[in-house]
Design a protein around this motif. Structure first.
Motif, PDB file in Angstrom:
ATOM      1  N   GLU A 203       0.826  -1.216   0.000  1.00 11.40           N
ATOM      2  CA  GLU A 203       0.000   0.000   0.000  1.00 11.40           C
ATOM      3  C   GLU A 203       0.856   1.259   0.000  1.00 11.40           C
ATOM      4  O   GLU A 203       0.537   2.248  -0.672  1.00 11.40           O
ATOM      5  N   LEU A 204       1.955   1.242   0.726  1.00 15.98           N
ATOM      6  CA  LEU A 204       2.799   2.430   0.824  1.00 15.98           C
ATOM      7  C   LEU A 204       3.785   2.572  -0.334  1.00 15.98           C
ATOM      8  O   LEU A 204       4.329   3.648  -0.559  1.00 15.98           O
ATOM      9  N   SER A 205       4.011   1.496  -1.085  1.00 18.35           N
ATOM     10  CA  SER A 205       5.035   1.544  -2.143  1.00 18.35           C
ATOM     11  C   SER A 205       4.703   2.557  -3.234  1.00 18.35           C
ATOM     12  O   SER A 205       5.590   3.239  -3.751  1.00 18.35           O
ATOM     13  N   LYS A 206       3.410   2.681  -3.569  1.00 12.41           N
ATOM     14  CA  LYS A 206       3.021   3.644  -4.601  1.00 12.41           C
ATOM     15  C   LYS A 206       3.236   5.071  -4.111  1.00 12.41           C
ATOM     16  O   LYS A 206       3.740   5.930  -4.838  1.00 12.41           O
ATOM     17  N   TYR A 207       2.862   5.335  -2.875  1.00 13.60           N
ATOM     18  CA  TYR A 207       3.055   6.673  -2.316  1.00 13.60           C
ATOM     19  C   TYR A 207       4.540   7.013  -2.232  1.00 13.60           C
ATOM     20  O   TYR A 207       4.952   8.144  -2.524  1.00 13.60           O
ATOM     21  N   ALA A 208       5.343   6.038  -1.820  1.00 13.30           N
ATOM     22  CA  ALA A 208       6.781   6.278  -1.704  1.00 13.30           C
ATOM     23  C   ALA A 208       7.385   6.622  -3.061  1.00 13.30           C
ATOM     24  O   ALA A 208       8.238   7.515  -3.171  1.00 13.30           O
ATOM     25  N   THR A 209       6.934   5.946  -4.097  1.00 11.86           N
ATOM     26  CA  THR A 209       7.429   6.234  -5.450  1.00 11.86           C
ATOM     27  C   THR A 209       7.058   7.652  -5.861  1.00 11.86           C
ATOM     28  O   THR A 209       7.889   8.387  -6.413  1.00 11.86           O
ATOM     29  N   ALA A 210       5.824   8.041  -5.595  1.00 11.41           N
ATOM     30  CA  ALA A 210       5.375   9.388  -5.954  1.00 11.41           C
ATOM     31  C   ALA A 210       6.197  10.453  -5.239  1.00 11.41           C
ATOM     32  O   ALA A 210       6.602  11.458  -5.834  1.00 11.41           O
ATOM     33  N   VAL A 211       6.461  10.246  -3.944  1.00  5.77           N
ATOM     34  CA  VAL A 211       7.248  11.214  -3.178  1.00  5.77           C
ATOM     35  C   VAL A 211       8.650  11.352  -3.750  1.00  5.77           C
ATOM     36  O   VAL A 211       9.173  12.469  -3.909  1.00  5.77           O
ATOM     37  N   MET A 212       9.276  10.230  -4.092  1.00  5.93           N
ATOM     38  CA  MET A 212      10.636  10.280  -4.625  1.00  5.93           C
ATOM     39  C   MET A 212      10.682  11.015  -5.961  1.00  5.93           C
ATOM     40  O   MET A 212      11.573  11.846  -6.202  1.00  5.93           O
ATOM     41  N   LEU A 213       9.725  10.739  -6.833  1.00  7.43           N
ATOM     42  CA  LEU A 213       9.717  11.389  -8.141  1.00  7.43           C
ATOM     43  C   LEU A 213       9.428  12.881  -8.019  1.00  7.43           C
ATOM     44  O   LEU A 213      10.097  13.718  -8.639  1.00  7.43           O
ATOM     45  N   ALA A 214       8.442  13.223  -7.200  1.00  6.57           N
ATOM     46  CA  ALA A 214       8.122  14.634  -6.989  1.00  6.57           C
ATOM     47  C   ALA A 214       9.304  15.361  -6.357  1.00  6.57           C
ATOM     48  O   ALA A 214       9.607  16.515  -6.699  1.00  6.57           O
ATOM     49  N   GLY A 215       9.980  14.685  -5.427  1.00  7.58           N
ATOM     50  CA  GLY A 215      11.133  15.282  -4.773  1.00  7.58           C
ATOM     51  C   GLY A 215      12.244  15.606  -5.749  1.00  7.58           C
ATOM     52  O   GLY A 215      12.875  16.678  -5.667  1.00  7.58           O
ATOM     53  N   ARG A 216      12.499  14.725  -6.691  1.00  8.80           N
ATOM     54  CA  ARG A 216      13.544  14.978  -7.687  1.00  8.80           C
ATOM     55  C   ARG A 216      13.212  16.222  -8.519  1.00  8.80           C
ATOM     56  O   ARG A 216      14.084  17.045  -8.806  1.00  8.80           O
ATOM     57  N   ILE A 217      11.940  16.341  -8.896  1.00  2.00           N
ATOM     58  CA  ILE A 217      11.532  17.498  -9.709  1.00  2.00           C
ATOM     59  C   ILE A 217      11.722  18.796  -8.931  1.00  2.00           C
ATOM     60  O   ILE A 217      12.258  19.779  -9.450  1.00  2.00           O
ATOM     61  N   SER A 218      11.287  18.797  -7.673  1.00  2.00           N
ATOM     62  CA  SER A 218      11.420  20.022  -6.877  1.00  2.00           C
ATOM     63  C   SER A 218      12.881  20.351  -6.591  1.00  2.00           C
ATOM     64  O   SER A 218      13.280  21.521  -6.592  1.00  2.00           O
ATOM     65  N   ILE A 219      13.690  19.337  -6.354  1.00  2.00           N
ATOM     66  CA  ILE A 219      15.111  19.582  -6.086  1.00  2.00           C
ATOM     67  C   ILE A 219      15.807  20.180  -7.306  1.00  2.00           C
ATOM     68  O   ILE A 219      16.545  21.168  -7.196  1.00  2.00           O
ATOM     69  N   ILE A 220      15.567  19.617  -8.490  1.00  2.00           N
ATOM     70  CA  ILE A 220      16.253  20.155  -9.679  1.00  2.00           C
ATOM     71  C   ILE A 220      15.756  21.563  -9.980  1.00  2.00           C
ATOM     72  O   ILE A 220      16.509  22.405 -10.490  1.00  2.00           O
ATOM     73  N   ASN A 221      14.508  21.855  -9.640  1.00  2.00           N
ATOM     74  CA  ASN A 221      14.005  23.213  -9.852  1.00  2.00           C
ATOM     75  C   ASN A 221      14.655  24.215  -8.898  1.00  2.00           C
ATOM     76  O   ASN A 221      14.929  25.353  -9.281  1.00  2.00           O
ATOM     77  N   GLN A 222      14.912  23.789  -7.668  1.00  2.00           N
ATOM     78  CA  GLN A 222      15.607  24.705  -6.761  1.00  2.00           C
ATOM     79  C   GLN A 222      17.075  24.883  -7.172  1.00  2.00           C
ATOM     80  O   GLN A 222      17.639  25.970  -7.035  1.00  2.00           O
ATOM     81  N   ILE A 223      17.670  23.834  -7.701  1.00  2.00           N
ATOM     82  CA  ILE A 223      19.033  23.966  -8.221  1.00  2.00           C
ATOM     83  C   ILE A 223      19.047  24.911  -9.419  1.00  2.00           C
ATOM     84  O   ILE A 223      19.987  25.698  -9.611  1.00  2.00           O
ATOM     85  N   ALA A 224      17.975  24.856 -10.229  1.00  2.00           N
ATOM     86  CA  ALA A 224      17.865  25.783 -11.366  1.00  2.00           C
ATOM     87  C   ALA A 224      17.840  27.233 -10.887  1.00  2.00           C
ATOM     88  O   ALA A 224      18.432  28.121 -11.517  1.00  2.00           O
ATOM     89  N   ASP A 225      17.168  27.478  -9.757  1.00  2.00           N
ATOM     90  CA  ASP A 225      17.159  28.826  -9.190  1.00  2.00           C
ATOM     91  C   ASP A 225      18.572  29.269  -8.807  1.00  2.00           C
ATOM     92  O   ASP A 225      18.965  30.424  -9.025  1.00  2.00           O
ATOM     93  N   LEU A 226      19.338  28.349  -8.229  1.00  2.00           N
ATOM     94  CA  LEU A 226      20.730  28.664  -7.890  1.00  2.00           C
ATOM     95  C   LEU A 226      21.530  29.004  -9.143  1.00  2.00           C
ATOM     96  O   LEU A 226      22.333  29.943  -9.152  1.00  2.00           O
ATOM     97  N   CYS A 227      21.286  28.225 -10.207  1.00  2.00           N
ATOM     98  CA  CYS A 227      21.995  28.478 -11.466  1.00  2.00           C
ATOM     99  C   CYS A 227      21.684  29.877 -11.989  1.00  2.00           C
ATOM    100  O   CYS A 227      22.587  30.585 -12.475  1.00  2.00           O
ATOM    101  N   GLU A 228      20.442  30.284 -11.900  1.00  2.00           N
ATOM    102  CA  GLU A 228      20.052  31.599 -12.415  1.00  2.00           C
ATOM    103  C   GLU A 228      20.766  32.726 -11.677  1.00  2.00           C
ATOM    104  O   GLU A 228      21.293  33.648 -12.289  1.00  2.00           O
ATOM    105  N   VAL A 229      20.804  32.669 -10.356  1.00  2.00           N
ATOM    106  CA  VAL A 229      21.378  33.792  -9.601  1.00  2.00           C
ATOM    107  C   VAL A 229      22.903  33.795  -9.629  1.00  2.00           C
ATOM    108  O   VAL A 229      23.528  34.846  -9.409  1.00  2.00           O
TER     109      VAL A 229
END
Length: 437
Positions: A203-229
């Motif tokens: 039951e938790l495996s699907k949620y865990a997968t979603a969290v990991m994938l969403a986390g990667r997207i948000s992390i690379i977007n924050q790194i993109a902000d660092l790149c811009e400044v």
């Protein structure tokens, strides 16, 4: 093997059709009589590449059937897959589980013998136990419970089912495990694993997968902000990061954030699960907050270019679905952006290869919906690229430059290279890279 699938929405239709394609006799049941009538004629209510052809073929070959009678569907099968549409409005975990248990109660009362009840839905941990309790209270017949989460992605769902990365089976009985191995064996011939585990872990495996994938997207977007400044280029940084075997390249593309109803919902639910047990969930919350900020940041980029004045400005938009290869605009980043631009009294012309009808239903005459890619550019004072459709990746730059009144592109998906844009005289804004032109 005879299989019943309850629900003919996105999940149920893909699951039922793909099992039929592998030779099983599948009956899909739904209470929507109009939908069932259309499905019997081979007309499907959703868009998913390759699905329509499979539905028609398996109806013709008498492996796939549709009915609005749950009793008819359940009386002769061995496996019953729960694939109902999920609850999208909720305050507590019980709000999500109750409609499922109501259906399970009916299933229990129409069972005529032993059944394997397979939960394919993304439901809170502990749901399998409550399904078991409901069945015990409402049927004298024996049964077993399986949790078998799906990992289908819109736009590639058929391929994901027929060629899965893995199959997860939560089950307590060895005999039932063997049955699940048998029905999935045609899809695992290339050596992909079937993972056996407890009901709660599944039951938790699907949620865990979603969290990991969403986390990667948000992390690379924050790194993109660092790149811009700091004047770096996120495309180069991403390449270096993705080359690390511990990290890899997937889901490391910066942009205006993830959308659709599934990732945001799964993150929200993980926070709800944590809250109900009194544990912290600040990382889940941060992932969501970073994602929500992406559209606001992109909108600020547009407003800054036009000095806050969009009144009467004609803007072309390429892409509105939350991702390519689907017509789904639910929780799409484009919807927030379109709504905000309309508040600023911009004139919007939108082209999406599939989502036009749903955009028309949502916005009516507030926006102009174009039937082709290039007409929205004529006389436009800017172009927004909001979905990564393949059709947009290699456009006719010269034609674009000739059509547009002001050669400005706001690329929310980093589809183009700054060097190419500069060579055609465009003022080009993207994510995590310095503007050019």
């Amino acid at each position: 093997m005879k299989i019943t699938v309850i629900g003919t929405g996105y999940q149920g239709l893909v699951v039922g059709t793909c099992f039929a394609e592998s030779g099983h006799i599948v009956t899909c049941v739904d209470w929507d009589k109009e939908r069932i009538s259309l499905l019997k004629q081979g007309e499907i209510p959703i868009y998913e590449p390759g699905l329509s052809e499979l539905v028609s073929r398996n109806i013709e070959e008498e492996r796939l059937f549709f009915t609005d009678s749950l009793q008819e569907a359940v009386q002769n099968c061995l496996l019953v897959f729960l694939c109902m549409d999920p609850v999208l409005s909720y305050s507590t975990v019980d709000d999500i589980i109750k409609p499922v248990l109501d259906v399970v109660k009916i299933v229990a009362r129409v069972m005529t013998g032993y059944r394997i009840i397979v939960n394919k839905m993304t439901l809170p941990p502990g749901t399998a136990d409550k399904i078991k309790e409901t069945l015990k209270e409402n049927t004298p017949h024996p049964f077993d419970i399986v949790v078998n989460p799906d990992f289908l992605k819109q736009g590639t769902a058929v391929d994901d089912f027929l060629r899965p990365d893995r199959v997860v089976v939560g089950c307590e009985d060895v005999r039932v495990q063997e049955i699940m191995k048998e029905i999935y064996s045609p899809f695992l011939r290339t050596g992909r694993p079937l993972l056996l585990m407890s009901l709660r872990s599944a039951e938790l495996s699907k949620y865990a997968t979603a969290v990991m994938l969403a986390g990667r997207i948000s992390i690379i977007n924050q790194i993109a902000d660092l790149c811009e400044v700091w004047g770096a280029n996120i495309s180069e940084v991403r390449e270096a990061v993705g080359a690390d075997s511990r990290i890899g390249q997937t889901f490391l593309f910066p942009g205006i954030g993830y959308g659709g109803i599934w990732l945001p919902r799964d993150l929200d639910l993980c926070m709800l699960f944590a809250k109900e047990k009194g544990i912290s969930y600040y990382l889940f919350d941060a992932i969501q907050k970073v994602n929500k900020e992406r559209c606001e940041k992109f909108l600020s980029m547009i407003l800054e270019h036009y000095k806050g004045d969009l009144n009467g400005k004609t803007l072309a938009i390429w892409g509105a679905s939350f991702k390519a290869r689907t017509d789904d605009i639910r929780e799409a980043p484009s919807i927030f952006i379109i709504e905000e631009l309309l508040k600023k009294k911009a004139i919007l012309r939108v082209f999406d290869p599939l989502a036009g009808p749903k955009l028309r239903e949502r916005f009516g005459t507030q926006i102009e919906i174009a039937p082709k890619q290039y007409p929205p550019l004529e006389g436009a004072e800017g172009l927004l690229v909001l979905t990564e459709w393949n059709e947009f990746r290699r456009p006719d730059y010269e034609r674009m430059a000739q059509l547009m009144k002001e050669k400005v592109i706001f690329d929310g998906r980093n589809l183009y290279t700054p060097k190419t844009m500069a060579s055609y005289g465009f003022r080009y804004y993207s994510i995590g890279r310095p503007p050019v032109g």
